[in-house]
Design a protein around this motif. Structure first.
Motif, PDB file in Angstrom:
ATOM      1  N   GLU A  49       0.811  -1.200   0.000  1.00  0.00           N
ATOM      2  CA  GLU A  49       0.000   0.000   0.000  1.00  0.00           C
ATOM      3  C   GLU A  49       0.858   1.271   0.000  1.00  0.00           C
ATOM      4  N   ARG A  52       2.249   1.643  -3.492  1.00  0.00           N
ATOM      5  CA  ARG A  52       1.238   2.094  -4.440  1.00  0.00           C
ATOM      6  C   ARG A  52       0.959   3.601  -4.265  1.00  0.00           C
ATOM      7  N   LEU A  74      -7.309   8.168  -2.208  1.00  0.00           N
ATOM      8  CA  LEU A  74      -7.766   6.820  -1.832  1.00  0.00           C
ATOM      9  C   LEU A  74      -6.623   5.990  -1.254  1.00  0.00           C
ATOM     10  N   ARG A  75      -5.500   6.024  -1.981  1.00  0.00           N
ATOM     11  CA  ARG A  75      -4.346   5.216  -1.523  1.00  0.00           C
ATOM     12  C   ARG A  75      -3.861   5.676  -0.168  1.00  0.00           C
ATOM     13  N   ASP A  77      -5.781   7.066   2.146  1.00  0.00           N
ATOM     14  CA  ASP A  77      -6.739   6.576   3.144  1.00  0.00           C
ATOM     15  C   ASP A  77      -6.464   5.106   3.483  1.00  0.00           C
ATOM     16  N   ILE A  78      -6.139   4.344   2.429  1.00  0.00           N
ATOM     17  CA  ILE A  78      -5.862   2.919   2.667  1.00  0.00           C
ATOM     18  C   ILE A  78      -4.645   2.762   3.564  1.00  0.00           C
ATOM     19  N   LYS A  80      -3.623   4.889   5.723  1.00  0.00           N
ATOM     20  CA  LYS A  80      -4.036   5.293   7.077  1.00  0.00           C
ATOM     21  C   LYS A  80      -4.685   4.118   7.816  1.00  0.00           C
ATOM     22  N   GLY A  81      -5.556   3.419   7.059  1.00  0.00           N
ATOM     23  CA  GLY A  81      -6.206   2.209   7.643  1.00  0.00           C
ATOM     24  C   GLY A  81      -5.170   1.195   8.078  1.00  0.00           C
ATOM     25  N   ARG A  82      -4.144   1.033   7.237  1.00  0.00           N
ATOM     26  CA  ARG A  82      -3.106   0.051   7.584  1.00  0.00           C
ATOM     27  C   ARG A  82      -2.391   0.456   8.866  1.00  0.00           C
ATOM     28  N   ASN A  84      -3.560   2.113  11.296  1.00  0.00           N
ATOM     29  CA  ASN A  84      -4.422   1.751  12.424  1.00  0.00           C
ATOM     30  C   ASN A  84      -4.237   0.278  12.816  1.00  0.00           C
TER      31      ASN A  84
ATOM     32  N   SER B 140      -9.926   4.993   5.640  1.00  0.00           N
ATOM     33  CA  SER B 140      -8.889   4.746   6.652  1.00  0.00           C
ATOM     34  C   SER B 140      -9.436   3.939   7.831  1.00  0.00           C
ATOM     35  N   GLN B 169     -13.058  -2.213   3.228  1.00  0.00           N
ATOM     36  CA  GLN B 169     -12.729  -1.336   2.090  1.00  0.00           C
ATOM     37  C   GLN B 169     -13.268  -1.969   0.810  1.00  0.00           C
TER      38      GLN B 169
END
Lengths: 650, 176
Positions: A49, A52, A74-75, A77-78, A80-82, A84, B140, B169
């Motif tokens: 991620e 990317r 988008l990338r 945000d992804i 950021k999720g990771r 977390n 996120s 997601q």
């Protein structure tokens, strides 16, 4: 003990099963841990991620377009999720293991915070270049982290594998334990079974013994111990079966019942003793059985009574068999160096064709037996309906006797006894006569036994005593009164009290009362009888022995028990003329009584010739029709007055 | 823990509700699915009977919410304690697009993909969650869509197999 081991085995079984299920659960846990969403995967995803996002920003820096900007957003945000995810759960545990990893995640965190603020302006190439510069150093860090995560996961997996292996080992051990437990269980069961079998065998043996004992008891209950013959109980069963199986329809003449009774068996017992009596009974049983062996059943009812059930037998055959039985039983017996002869009497009854029952059949045969005995013993009789009629008559008589008024229905007759020397009347014998309303005059031989059986002899006897004593008290003091006393009378009542009361009421001197008893009364050797007689003698009452010579005339009881008078039976007197034997007997009895200090009396004197011989024998007194028949009270008084108390005899 | 908003409704009533909502918004043009008015967040392709793009059905957030929301409150391996998710029942979406198949491939924004049996949706009452704890989920934070099973309703759902099917997601569903 065995039970405890068995229970212990079962408990171990249960524990092993419980542990086994725990192990299986553990294994499941372990397996699920091993397959958990793992740290290594998350780290590599993170690298992807990150890379990317780096690519998208690079692309945007070259040529800023709106879709590219959105793609960067988008990338980011992804990523950021990771981040977390990196800061929670298993991954956090992995990160916290070293400060270096914490530092890397910290830098990623700083980067995301910085980018968060800058990402809105990423369409500005300047900003994009700054972002790329900020991100660049972290790429290597993240790849390093991913490698460490891969190693971390592999270590964890190895650890899970070991855990699984250990669990598997335990599992196998428990399974082995299960197997051994099972073997032990089977062995214990086998042992238990063997014990059970042994107990079972022992029980069966005990059961067999019990059954044998029970059979013995049944045998004892159904068979006579002395002769081994069926007893009354079995006979009864047999008779009842005979009637029920035949459905109440027994062809006349097909089945017969014989009642058999030894004549004078009691004498054998009395003179030779019970062992001899028993031996005699055994021998009699053998003789009967030998003759009745086929189609018959022999039972002993007790004492000297036997019963034979015969099937398929006619009247003639029954008569022939009865004859043979009388003959066979009548043959002499050798008992303890004595030769004994006993006769037998037989009564025969045939099973009636309908409505019969064992009791009436037995009763019929019994009636026939009594007839045989009455007819002189040593013979047999068939039952005939009139025997039953006699029984009916006996019952009627008993009823009437019960309701009789002594003063009107009964009469006392008196017969004098004469002193052969002085020719004076010394005694008058009171004799009872009964005139029944329905049956007319009834002989004493018939009604006395009925009175005895029914107990009426007690009041009747008292009535006689009272009447006789009342009369005697009116007579001159040298005339005594004689009254017959029956055995039943003595046994059933306090005859001593009765007599002493009557004596005091009538004022008769006791020595003027003579009680006449029969030989058989003494023969019974009954304590009550003996004591009553002794008491009477003590009172002063005289005792006469009636009908002497007819029964089992033992000299022993003459010695054992002193009587005042012996009355010689009329049968000796009747034949005294022309039969020297009888004369000899009379002379012997007279001699004996004199020697013992008793008075002798001849009964049934009817002719002058008899009188001459009796007197010549030395006999003291005589009684009979020659002097006077039994006469009523008035006549005896008249007789005494007329004769002036003296007889004119040759 | 688990609460399905429509679970108490008769199936017929459920159909009626779907029909009425469809008529009201989505199916304004006779059997055709109306195109999204906002940024699409879910693309469905594969063996589907209803489309609004080139062989695809695209959905924006209002379209999804118009289908009727269901709630699942359950514990999960990813969050501490019970969490309340709100979203569209997956089997209803499949009905709307007239899905014809046995399984669905779920693809996430980061291109993570997994295969889910179509039967799961009805059998377990799976939802495509839009909200967590009453708030829309951001990318996120596992948004915009998260496939959620009612894990607490059945012990077997608390397993790696179903955790793996719980794609977050979520961006695309391919019906096969």
């Amino acid at each position: 003990m065995l039970e405890a081991i068995l229970i212990a085995t079962i408990i171990i079984f249960a524990l092993a099963a419980g542990y086994m299920s725990f192990l299986i659960f553990e294994r499941q846990e372990s397996l699920s841990k091993a397959s958990r969403y793992d740290v290594s995967w998350s780290a590599s995803q993170g690298v992807n991620e990150f890379v990317r996002l780096l690519q998208r920003v690079t692309a945007l820096a070259e040529e800023p377009t709106t879709p590219r900007q959105e793609e960067v957003q988008l990338r980011f945000d992804i990523l950021k999720g990771r981040l977390n995810l990196f800061r929670s759960g298993d991954f956090e545990r992995f990160v916290n293991q070293t400060e270096e990893r914490q530092a890397i995640v910290g830098r990623l965190n700083d980067l995301v915070e910085q980018l968060d603020e800058m990402i809105g302006r990423v369409d500005d190439p300047e900003t994009a270049q700054r972002i790329l510069r900020l991100m660049a150093p972290l790429e290597a860090d993240l790849v390093g982290l991913a490698s460490e995560a891969a190693y971390f996961s592999s270590v964890e997996i190895t650890q899970f594998e070991n855990e699984l292996l250990q669990l598997h080992r335990n599992f196998s051990l428990v399974a082995l334990g299960f197997f051994l437990c099972g073997l032990a269980f089977i062995a214990l069961l086998g042992w238990h079974n063997r014990l059970l079998t042994r107990t079972h065998l022992r029980l069966r043996a005990a059961n067999r013994d019990l059954r044998r004992a029970s059979d013995d008891l049944t045998r004892m209950a159904h068979y006579d111990l002395l002769t081994g013959l069926p007893n009354r109980l079995l006979l009864r069963k047999h008779l009842e079966e005979m009637y029920t199986s035949a459905g109440g329809r027994i062809a006349r003449g097909s089945r017969a019942l014989m009642c058999l009774d030894l004549d004078n068996f009691k004498n054998v017992n009395d003179t030779l003793g019970h062992p001899a009596g028993d031996a005699l009974l055994r021998e009699v049983a053998t003789r009967i059985t030998n003759l009745v062996s086929q189609n018959g059943m022999v039972a002993r009812l007790g004492g000297d009574e036997f019963v034979i059930i015969l099937s398929n037998i006619g009247v003639e055959d029954a008569a022939a068999l009865a004859g043979s039985l009388v003959e066979a039983i009548g043959k002499p017996y050798e008992l303890e160096d004595h030769q004994v002869v006993v006769g037998t009497s037989i009564g025969i009854a045939f099973a009636p064709d309908a409505a019969g029952d064992p009791d009436s059949l037995l009763k019929d045969a019994d009636l026939a037996l009594y007839r045989a005995k009455d007819d002189g013993r040593g013979t047999y009789r068939f039952f005939e309906p009139e025997m039953d009629a006699q029984l009916q008559r006996r019952r009627m008589l008993e009823l009437q006797l019960r309701s009789a008024n002594f003063d009107t229905d009964f009469e006392l007759l008196f017969q004098p006894l004469v002193d052969l020397q002085t020719k004076k009347v010394t005694t008058i014998e009171a004799l009872l006569r009964w005139t029944s309303t329905f049956h007319g005059t009834v002989a004493p031989d018939e009604f006395i036994p009925i009175a005895e059986d029914s107990g009426l002899i007690v009041p009747l006897g008292a009535w006689v005593l009272e009447k006789a004593c009342t009369l005697a008290s009116d007579l001159p003091p040298y005339i005594n009164v004689a009254v017959n006393l029956s055995a039943t009378q003595i046994r059933r009542s306090n005859v001593v009290d009765t007599i002493s009361t009557i004596l005091s009421e009538t004022g008769l001197s006791p020595d003027r009362l003579e009680v006449e008893i029969t030989e058989t009364l003494l023969l019974d050797d009954n304590r009550e009888v003996n004591s009553a007689l002794r008491q009477l003698r003590a009172l002063g009452v005289r005792i006469s022995l009636d009908d002497f010579g007819t029964g089992y005339s033992s000299l022993a009881y003459l010695r054992r028990f002193t009587v005042d008078k012996v009355k010689i039976d009329r049968s000796f007197v009747a034949d005294i003329v022309g039969d020297p034997d009888h004369l000899a007997i009379v002379q012997a009895i007279v001699g004996l009584t004199h020697a013992l200090g008793m008075t002798s009396v001849a009964e049934g004197l009817e002719t002058e010739e008899q009188l001459l011989l009796i007197r010549a024998s030395g006999c003291d007194e005589a009684q009979g029709y020659l002097f006077s028949p039994p006469v009523p009270e008035d006549e005896i008084k008249e007789f005494l007055a007329r004769r002036g108390w003296k007889l004119r005899v040759a | 823990m688990l609460r399905l908003q429509f679970s108490f409704l008769q199936p017929a009533l459920l159909c009626l509700a779907i029909l009425s909502t469809s008529f009201a918004s989505a199916r304004s043009e006779g059997g055709e699915l109306a195109p999204p008015t906002e940024q699409p967040i879910l693309t469905i392709e594969g063996n589907i009977g209803v489309t609004n793009a080139e062989g695809k059905a695209l959905f924006d957030r209002p379209m999804l919410e118009a289908m009727g929301m269901a709630t699942i409150e359950t514990t999960t391996p990813w969050f501490d304690g019970p969490v309340k998710f709100e979203g569209v029942p997956a089997d209803r979406i499949m009905e709307v697009v007239a899905a014809d198949g046995t399984e669905v491939v779920a693809v996430a924004l980061n291109d993570y993909r997994t295969t889910i049996p179509l039967a799961d949706f009805e059998e377990h009452g799976v939802i495509l969650a839009l909200k967590r704890g009453g708030e829309y989920m951001q990318v996120s934070d596992k948004g915009p869509l998260f496939i959620v099973y009612p894990y607490d309703s059945d012990p077997q759902l608390h397993s790696q197999q179903f955790y793996a099917r719980s794609v977050w997601q979520l961006a695309r569903l391919i019906v096969r």
